[in-house]
Design an enzyme around this catalytic site. Structure first.
Site, short mmCIF file in Angstrom:
data_model
loop_
_atom_site.label_atom_id
_atom_site.label_comp_id
_atom_site.label_asym_id
_atom_site.label_seq_id
_atom_site.Cartn_x
_atom_site.Cartn_y
_atom_site.Cartn_z
N LYS A 1 -3.36 12.61 -19.55
CA LYS A 1 -2.85 11.19 -19.99
C LYS A 1 -1.92 11.45 -21.44
O LYS A 1 -1.02 10.65 -21.74
CB LYS A 1 -4.23 10.73 -20.64
CG LYS A 1 -4.88 10.01 -19.29
CD LYS A 1 -4.16 9.18 -18.79
CE LYS A 1 -5.10 8.19 -17.87
NZ LYS A 1 -4.37 7.30 -16.65
N TYR B 1 -7.91 16.17 -17.88
CA TYR B 1 -7.78 14.71 -17.93
C TYR B 1 -7.02 14.14 -19.11
O TYR B 1 -6.08 13.48 -19.13
CB TYR B 1 -9.02 13.97 -17.73
CG TYR B 1 -8.86 12.41 -17.82
CD1 TYR B 1 -8.20 11.87 -16.93
CD2 TYR B 1 -9.66 11.76 -18.77
CE1 TYR B 1 -8.29 10.41 -16.88
CE2 TYR B 1 -9.34 10.25 -18.85
CZ TYR B 1 -8.73 9.62 -18.05
OH TYR B 1 -8.74 8.42 -18.11
N GLY B 2 -7.59 14.58 -20.37
CA GLY B 2 -7.02 14.08 -21.65
C GLY B 2 -5.36 14.72 -21.94
O GLY B 2 -4.59 14.18 -22.13
N ALA B 3 -5.33 16.04 -21.41
CA ALA B 3 -4.15 16.61 -21.42
C ALA B 3 -3.15 15.77 -20.78
O ALA B 3 -1.93 15.77 -21.24
CB ALA B 3 -4.14 17.94 -21.14
N ASP C 1 0.94 -1.24 -0.24
CA ASP C 1 0.03 0.00 -0.06
C ASP C 1 0.98 1.20 -0.07
O ASP C 1 1.75 1.47 0.86
CB ASP C 1 -0.93 -0.03 1.15
CG ASP C 1 -0.24 -0.16 2.47
OD1 ASP C 1 0.54 -1.04 2.57
OD2 ASP C 1 -0.64 0.64 3.52
N1 LIG Z 1 -12.34 2.78 -17.32
C1 LIG Z 1 -12.20 3.50 -18.29
O1 LIG Z 1 -13.27 3.56 -19.09
C2 LIG Z 1 -11.03 3.80 -18.79
C3 LIG Z 1 -10.56 4.43 -20.03
C4 LIG Z 1 -9.45 4.91 -20.38
C5 LIG Z 1 -8.44 4.90 -19.40
N2 LIG Z 1 -8.60 4.32 -18.11
C6 LIG Z 1 -7.62 4.55 -17.39
O2 LIG Z 1 -7.02 3.23 -16.86
C7 LIG Z 1 -6.70 3.39 -15.52
C8 LIG Z 1 -7.27 2.47 -14.63
O3 LIG Z 1 -8.79 2.88 -14.59
P1 LIG Z 1 -9.93 2.12 -14.01
O4 LIG Z 1 -10.97 2.42 -14.93
O5 LIG Z 1 -9.49 0.80 -13.66
O6 LIG Z 1 -10.05 3.05 -12.53
P2 LIG Z 1 -10.17 2.71 -11.05
O7 LIG Z 1 -11.11 1.44 -10.86
O8 LIG Z 1 -10.75 3.76 -10.49
O9 LIG Z 1 -8.78 2.51 -10.87
C9 LIG Z 1 -7.77 3.70 -10.48
C10 LIG Z 1 -6.85 2.89 -9.34
O10 LIG Z 1 -5.70 3.83 -9.13
C11 LIG Z 1 -5.26 3.72 -7.67
N3 LIG Z 1 -4.71 4.93 -7.48
C12 LIG Z 1 -5.02 6.23 -7.70
N4 LIG Z 1 -4.31 7.17 -7.08
C13 LIG Z 1 -3.28 6.41 -6.74
C14 LIG Z 1 -2.05 6.65 -5.97
N5 LIG Z 1 -1.78 8.08 -5.85
N6 LIG Z 1 -1.25 5.73 -5.70
C15 LIG Z 1 -1.53 4.65 -5.82
N7 LIG Z 1 -2.83 4.12 -6.59
C16 LIG Z 1 -3.55 4.91 -6.78
C17 LIG Z 1 -6.62 3.56 -7.07
O11 LIG Z 1 -6.49 2.84 -5.76
P3 LIG Z 1 -6.42 3.60 -4.54
O12 LIG Z 1 -7.60 4.73 -4.43
O13 LIG Z 1 -6.71 2.60 -3.38
O14 LIG Z 1 -5.05 4.28 -4.46
C18 LIG Z 1 -7.60 2.63 -8.05
O15 LIG Z 1 -7.30 1.36 -7.83
C19 LIG Z 1 -6.62 4.89 -14.94
O16 LIG Z 1 -5.58 5.37 -15.41
C20 LIG Z 1 -7.76 5.46 -15.91
O17 LIG Z 1 -7.32 6.85 -16.09
C21 LIG Z 1 -9.87 3.99 -17.79
#
Ligand SMILES: NC(=O)c1ccc[n+]([C@@H]2O[C@H](COP(=O)([O-])OP(=O)(O)OC[C@H]3O[C@@H](n4cnc5c(N)ncnc54)[C@H](OP(=O)(O)O)[C@@H]3O)[C@@H](O)[C@H]2O)c1
Length: 257
Positions: free
Chosen positions: A166, A162-164, A67
């Site tokens: 990424k 957000y997009g920027a 963690d």
């Molecule tokens: N789902 C989509 O449609 C989609 C589309 C395009 C891109 N993405 C990208 O894919 C990735 C995963 O997204 P997801 O959809 O799976 O969302 P998610 O379930 O919200 O996963 C994000 C994870 O990041 C962890 N996290 C956030 N800040 C952190 C930090 N400072 N240190 C360590 N862990 C951290 C969170 O856990 P904790 O809060 O416990 O730290 C969470 O497990 C993201 O980068 C998102 O931008 C998602």
């Protein structure tokens, strides 16, 4: 013939791990479980330990749980230290931690600045600091890096930052690929389209789901397991010549990029 997709093979024969940030939920969770199903070891990283432990319980011998907040140098060092202390090599990093920063509190420039900085910390620094903390271990064994971006980096997110944020990962991945390539490693970007069922999209309305489905050519949303399979392939024995690429699994929502 391709080598088997196992988790061992560190320079000194030690077991190697793939470090997955955001491994407790969503795409990171699916990736970690897919790695374990392929016989590989994964290190689960996130801030909420209970989420990581739920994943690790699926196959206790396959996971290390750390963690840590990897938007901070101390958090990233904590991960690298835990991997080393466990006697693990580092075969790869999947930077899945990320998401949307809270909107600016008001229209002041200070609020706008704070929103953008929060988004940059969440989507860029979480990846950069984790990879840099693990870089020596990655370079020892030609490790692979996969950065989770988004179609928003290709077409805008309508939220500004957000997009920027990424998109910053794309250019960095090209530099990283050149650097890791010297030791036989790779770096790629996976930029998914709409993948509901993760915390990112918690509470999304049916109207939004239908609107996003209508933007695809295949008439459906994406699934975290599909993204995980692509990530596993990039980390596996058949993808050693694929590097410095932006791959966008999005159902045809964005064409040709
Ligand atoms: N789902 C989509 O449609 C989609 C589309 C395009 C891109 N993405 C990208 O894919 C990735 C995963 O997204 P997801 O959809 O799976 O969302 P998610 O379930 O919200 O996963 C994000 C994870 O990041 C962890 N996290 C956030 N800040 C952190 C930090 N400072 N240190 C360590 N862990 C951290 C969170 O856990 P904790 O809060 O416990 O730290 C969470 O497990 C993201 O980068 C998102 O931008 C998602």
């Amino acid at each position: 013939m391709a080598a088997p997709d196992t988790g061992s093979g560190g320079a000194d024969g030690a077991l190697s791990t793939v470090v997955v940030s955001g491994g407790g939920t969503g795409i990171g969770r699916a990736t970690a479980l897919a790695l374990a199903a392929r016989g590989r070891h994964a290190t689960l990283v996130g801030r909420r330990r209970d989420k990581l432990e739920e994943v690790a319980a699926h196959a206790p011998g396959s996971f290390l749980v750390v963690d840590a907040d990897v938007s901070t140098p101390d958090g990233a060092r904590r991960v690298a230290g835990a991997v080393a202390a466990a006697g693990l090599g580092c075969a790869g990093v999947v930077a899945s931690a990320g998401g949307k920063a809270p909107p600016a509190a008001d229209g002041s420039l200070e609020a706008v600045r704070d929103h953008w900085r929060a988004g940059f910390d969440l989507n860029v620094m979480t990846a950069v600091l984790l990879v840099e903390a693990l870089r020596p271990a990655l370079e020892r064994e030609g490790g692979r890096v996969v950065l989770l971006s988004s179609v928003a980096a290709l077409r805008g997110s309508r939220t500004g930052s957000y997009g920027a944020s990424k998109a910053a990962l794309h250019s960095w991945a090209f530099d990283l690929a050149a650097q890791l390539g010297r030791s036989g490693g790779t770096a790629n970007v996976v930029a998914p389209g709409f993948v509901p069922g993760t915390e990112f999209w918690a509470g999304v309305s049916q109207e939004v789901v239908q609107a996003r489905v209508a933007q695809t050519l295949v008439g459906r949303v994406g699934d975290a397991d599909e993204i995980a399979s692509l990530v596993c392939w990039l980390l596996g024995p058949d993808a050693g010549w694929v590097t410095a690429q932006v791959i966008s699994p999005n159902g045809g929502m964005v064409l040709g990029r």
